[in-house]
Design a protein around this motif. Structure first.
Motif, PDB file in Angstrom:
ATOM      1  N   ASN A  10      13.124  10.552  -5.155  1.00 52.27           N
ATOM      2  CA  ASN A  10      11.717  10.209  -4.986  1.00 52.27           C
ATOM      3  C   ASN A  10      10.959  10.469  -6.280  1.00 52.27           C
ATOM      4  OD1 ASN A  10      11.357   9.486  -2.075  1.00 52.27           O
ATOM      5  ND2 ASN A  10      12.395  11.450  -1.873  1.00 52.27           N
ATOM      6  N   PHE A  11      10.031   9.590  -6.564  1.00 50.70           N
ATOM      7  CA  PHE A  11       9.196   9.681  -7.754  1.00 50.70           C
ATOM      8  C   PHE A  11       7.750   9.449  -7.349  1.00 50.70           C
ATOM      9  CE2 PHE A  11      13.391   8.230  -9.021  1.00 50.70           C
ATOM     10  CZ  PHE A  11      13.686   9.086 -10.069  1.00 50.70           C
ATOM     11  N   ARG A  12       6.815   9.767  -8.219  1.00 46.63           N
ATOM     12  CA  ARG A  12       5.410   9.468  -7.949  1.00 46.63           C
ATOM     13  C   ARG A  12       5.133   8.024  -8.378  1.00 46.63           C
ATOM     14  NH1 ARG A  12       1.889   9.908  -4.467  1.00 46.63           N
ATOM     15  NH2 ARG A  12       1.589  12.113  -4.573  1.00 46.63           N
ATOM     16  N   ASP A  13       5.370   7.679  -9.613  1.00 43.68           N
ATOM     17  CA  ASP A  13       5.069   6.333 -10.114  1.00 43.68           C
ATOM     18  C   ASP A  13       6.174   5.788 -11.011  1.00 43.68           C
ATOM     19  OD1 ASP A  13       2.477   6.354  -8.928  1.00 43.68           O
ATOM     20  OD2 ASP A  13       1.719   7.527 -10.615  1.00 43.68           O
ATOM     21  N   GLU A  14       7.329   6.429 -11.051  1.00 40.32           N
ATOM     22  CA  GLU A  14       8.368   6.068 -12.016  1.00 40.32           C
ATOM     23  C   GLU A  14       9.618   5.454 -11.400  1.00 40.32           C
ATOM     24  OE1 GLU A  14       8.810  10.068 -13.788  1.00 40.32           O
ATOM     25  OE2 GLU A  14       8.270   9.048 -15.650  1.00 40.32           O
ATOM     26  N   ALA A  36       3.938  -3.623  -1.173  1.00 37.55           N
ATOM     27  CA  ALA A  36       3.261  -4.872  -0.805  1.00 37.55           C
ATOM     28  C   ALA A  36       4.220  -5.848  -0.143  1.00 37.55           C
ATOM     29  CB  ALA A  36       2.622  -5.504  -2.040  1.00 37.55           C
ATOM     30  N   GLU A  37       5.443  -5.928  -0.643  1.00 34.63           N
ATOM     31  CA  GLU A  37       6.415  -6.857  -0.068  1.00 34.63           C
ATOM     32  C   GLU A  37       6.722  -6.537   1.392  1.00 34.63           C
ATOM     33  OE1 GLU A  37       9.027  -8.239  -3.925  1.00 34.63           O
ATOM     34  OE2 GLU A  37       9.424  -6.263  -3.060  1.00 34.63           O
ATOM     35  N   PHE A  38       6.602  -5.261   1.765  1.00 35.59           N
ATOM     36  CA  PHE A  38       6.838  -4.855   3.144  1.00 35.59           C
ATOM     37  C   PHE A  38       5.539  -4.700   3.932  1.00 35.59           C
ATOM     38  CE2 PHE A  38      11.000  -3.345   1.485  1.00 35.59           C
ATOM     39  CZ  PHE A  38      11.822  -3.970   2.409  1.00 35.59           C
ATOM     40  N   GLY A  39       4.401  -5.058   3.309  1.00 38.48           N
ATOM     41  CA  GLY A  39       3.116  -4.929   3.979  1.00 38.48           C
ATOM     42  C   GLY A  39       2.747  -3.488   4.273  1.00 38.48           C
ATOM     43  N   GLN A  40       3.175  -2.566   3.404  1.00 40.29           N
ATOM     44  CA  GLN A  40       2.974  -1.138   3.642  1.00 40.29           C
ATOM     45  C   GLN A  40       2.079  -0.461   2.610  1.00 40.29           C
ATOM     46  OE1 GLN A  40       4.239   0.518   6.439  1.00 40.29           O
ATOM     47  NE2 GLN A  40       4.577  -1.626   6.993  1.00 40.29           N
ATOM     48  N   GLU A  42      -0.972   0.971   1.984  1.00 36.98           N
ATOM     49  CA  GLU A  42      -2.223   1.468   2.562  1.00 36.98           C
ATOM     50  C   GLU A  42      -3.304   1.578   1.498  1.00 36.98           C
ATOM     51  OE1 GLU A  42      -1.777   5.029   4.884  1.00 36.98           O
ATOM     52  OE2 GLU A  42       0.037   4.269   5.845  1.00 36.98           O
ATOM     53  N   ASP A  43      -2.888   1.889   0.283  1.00 32.83           N
ATOM     54  CA  ASP A  43      -3.782   1.985  -0.875  1.00 32.83           C
ATOM     55  C   ASP A  43      -3.367   0.873  -1.831  1.00 32.83           C
ATOM     56  OD1 ASP A  43      -4.897   2.623  -3.387  1.00 32.83           O
ATOM     57  OD2 ASP A  43      -4.748   4.777  -3.026  1.00 32.83           O
ATOM     58  N   SER A  44      -4.313   0.064  -2.285  1.00 34.36           N
ATOM     59  CA  SER A  44      -3.970  -1.058  -3.178  1.00 34.36           C
ATOM     60  C   SER A  44      -3.277  -0.584  -4.448  1.00 34.36           C
ATOM     61  CB  SER A  44      -5.206  -1.880  -3.510  1.00 34.36           C
ATOM     62  OG  SER A  44      -6.159  -1.082  -4.194  1.00 34.36           O
ATOM     63  N   ALA A  45      -3.501   0.674  -4.836  1.00 40.41           N
ATOM     64  CA  ALA A  45      -2.843   1.226  -6.029  1.00 40.41           C
ATOM     65  C   ALA A  45      -1.334   1.366  -5.810  1.00 40.41           C
ATOM     66  CB  ALA A  45      -3.442   2.575  -6.394  1.00 40.41           C
ATOM     67  N   ASP A  46      -0.890   1.352  -4.552  1.00 33.65           N
ATOM     68  CA  ASP A  46       0.529   1.485  -4.249  1.00 33.65           C
ATOM     69  C   ASP A  46       1.253   0.146  -4.140  1.00 33.65           C
ATOM     70  OD1 ASP A  46       0.323   4.259  -4.126  1.00 33.65           O
ATOM     71  OD2 ASP A  46       0.000   4.277  -1.953  1.00 33.65           O
ATOM     72  N   ALA A  47       0.530  -0.948  -4.157  1.00 38.06           N
ATOM     73  CA  ALA A  47       1.105  -2.267  -3.871  1.00 38.06           C
ATOM     74  C   ALA A  47       2.358  -2.571  -4.683  1.00 38.06           C
ATOM     75  CB  ALA A  47       0.058  -3.357  -4.078  1.00 38.06           C
ATOM     76  N   ASP A  48       2.334  -2.292  -5.979  1.00 37.36           N
ATOM     77  CA  ASP A  48       3.466  -2.634  -6.847  1.00 37.36           C
ATOM     78  C   ASP A  48       4.465  -1.493  -7.024  1.00 37.36           C
ATOM     79  OD1 ASP A  48       2.599  -5.248  -7.246  1.00 37.36           O
ATOM     80  OD2 ASP A  48       1.307  -4.659  -8.916  1.00 37.36           O
ATOM     81  N   LYS A  49       4.217  -0.387  -6.353  1.00 38.20           N
ATOM     82  CA  LYS A  49       5.177   0.722  -6.417  1.00 38.20           C
ATOM     83  C   LYS A  49       6.398   0.392  -5.566  1.00 38.20           C
ATOM     84  CE  LYS A  49       1.681   4.233  -7.254  1.00 38.20           C
ATOM     85  NZ  LYS A  49       1.038   5.456  -6.733  1.00 38.20           N
ATOM     86  N   ILE A  50       7.494   1.049  -5.871  1.00 36.20           N
ATOM     87  CA  ILE A  50       8.759   0.773  -5.189  1.00 36.20           C
ATOM     88  C   ILE A  50       8.825   1.524  -3.855  1.00 36.20           C
ATOM     89  CG2 ILE A  50      11.288   0.937  -5.342  1.00 36.20           C
ATOM     90  CD1 ILE A  50       9.936  -1.135  -7.237  1.00 36.20           C
ATOM     91  N   MET A  51       8.939   0.753  -2.774  1.00 36.18           N
ATOM     92  CA  MET A  51       9.122   1.351  -1.455  1.00 36.18           C
ATOM     93  C   MET A  51      10.591   1.689  -1.232  1.00 36.18           C
ATOM     94  SD  MET A  51       7.936  -0.070   2.212  1.00 36.18           S
ATOM     95  CE  MET A  51       8.475   0.705   3.712  1.00 36.18           C
ATOM     96  N   ASP A  67       9.127   5.321  -4.804  1.00 30.44           N
ATOM     97  CA  ASP A  67       7.906   6.025  -5.186  1.00 30.44           C
ATOM     98  C   ASP A  67       7.298   6.645  -3.933  1.00 30.44           C
ATOM     99  OD1 ASP A  67       7.522   5.541  -8.026  1.00 30.44           O
ATOM    100  OD2 ASP A  67       7.195   3.441  -7.499  1.00 30.44           O
ATOM    101  N   THR A  68       6.729   7.826  -4.078  1.00 36.84           N
ATOM    102  CA  THR A  68       5.996   8.451  -2.995  1.00 36.84           C
ATOM    103  C   THR A  68       4.606   7.829  -2.990  1.00 36.84           C
ATOM    104  OG1 THR A  68       7.214  10.501  -3.327  1.00 36.84           O
ATOM    105  CG2 THR A  68       5.143  10.652  -2.095  1.00 36.84           C
ATOM    106  N   PRO A  69       4.168   7.268  -1.864  1.00 37.14           N
ATOM    107  CA  PRO A  69       2.836   6.648  -1.844  1.00 37.14           C
ATOM    108  C   PRO A  69       1.745   7.680  -2.100  1.00 37.14           C
ATOM    109  CG  PRO A  69       3.803   6.665   0.364  1.00 37.14           C
ATOM    110  CD  PRO A  69       4.844   7.184  -0.571  1.00 37.14           C
TER     111      PRO A  69
END
Length: 139
Positions: A10-14, A36-40, A42-51, A67-69
């Motif tokens: 798990n990472f924060r943004d990496e 975003a690809e999974f519609g998850q 909750e915060d737009s800042a997380d959209a491009d982070k890796i689920m 990434d940890t949301p």
């Protein structure tokens, strides 16, 4: 039936950068999906982070990461190491050398008192690794 045990980092943004780095180390295939690809997101800042990201590397290696949301507490990895072991000296030394790039050697990869080559490192993302090459390894 089968069971698999593999690391899930798990990472924060990496996560994207880390997965791309680990893919360069272990080869194989890399798949990544964003929040975003999974519609998850909750915060737009997380959209491009890796689920969810997964490397199905060479030599049977599977490594997952995400990434940890932002709404969840992130706790950096501590108190464990990811272990790579076997008898393929060249492959394992190659993994060690590539993982330590930008990281820190904790123990150099040399022949240990028990006859195996053994080394420890912390990679550029703060993940601890140990490498053990079965007896007869060159040091």
């Amino acid at each position: 039936m089968s069971v698999t045990l593999n690391p899930y980092l798990n990472f924060r943004d990496e996560a994207r950068t880390a997965l791309e780095f680990y893919h360069s180390v272990f080869g194989g295939t890399l798949n990544m999906s964003t929040f975003a690809e999974f519609g998850q997101a909750e915060d737009s800042a997380d959209a491009d982070k890796i689920m969810h990201g997964q490397i199905d590397g060479e030599n049977g290696i599977t490594l997952m990461a995400a990434d940890t949301p932002s709404h969840l507490e992130y706790r950096p990895a501590a108190g464990f190491s990811v272990s790579l072991s076997g008898d393929d000296d060249a492959t394992l030394r190659g993994y060690y050398d590539r993982l330590v790039d930008g990281g820190t050697v904790v123990e150099p990869l040399v022949v240990a008192p028990w006859g195996d080559a053994f080394g420890m490192l912390v990679d550029r993302f703060g993940v601890s690794w140990v490498v053990n090459i079965s007896g007869g390894a060159q040091g």
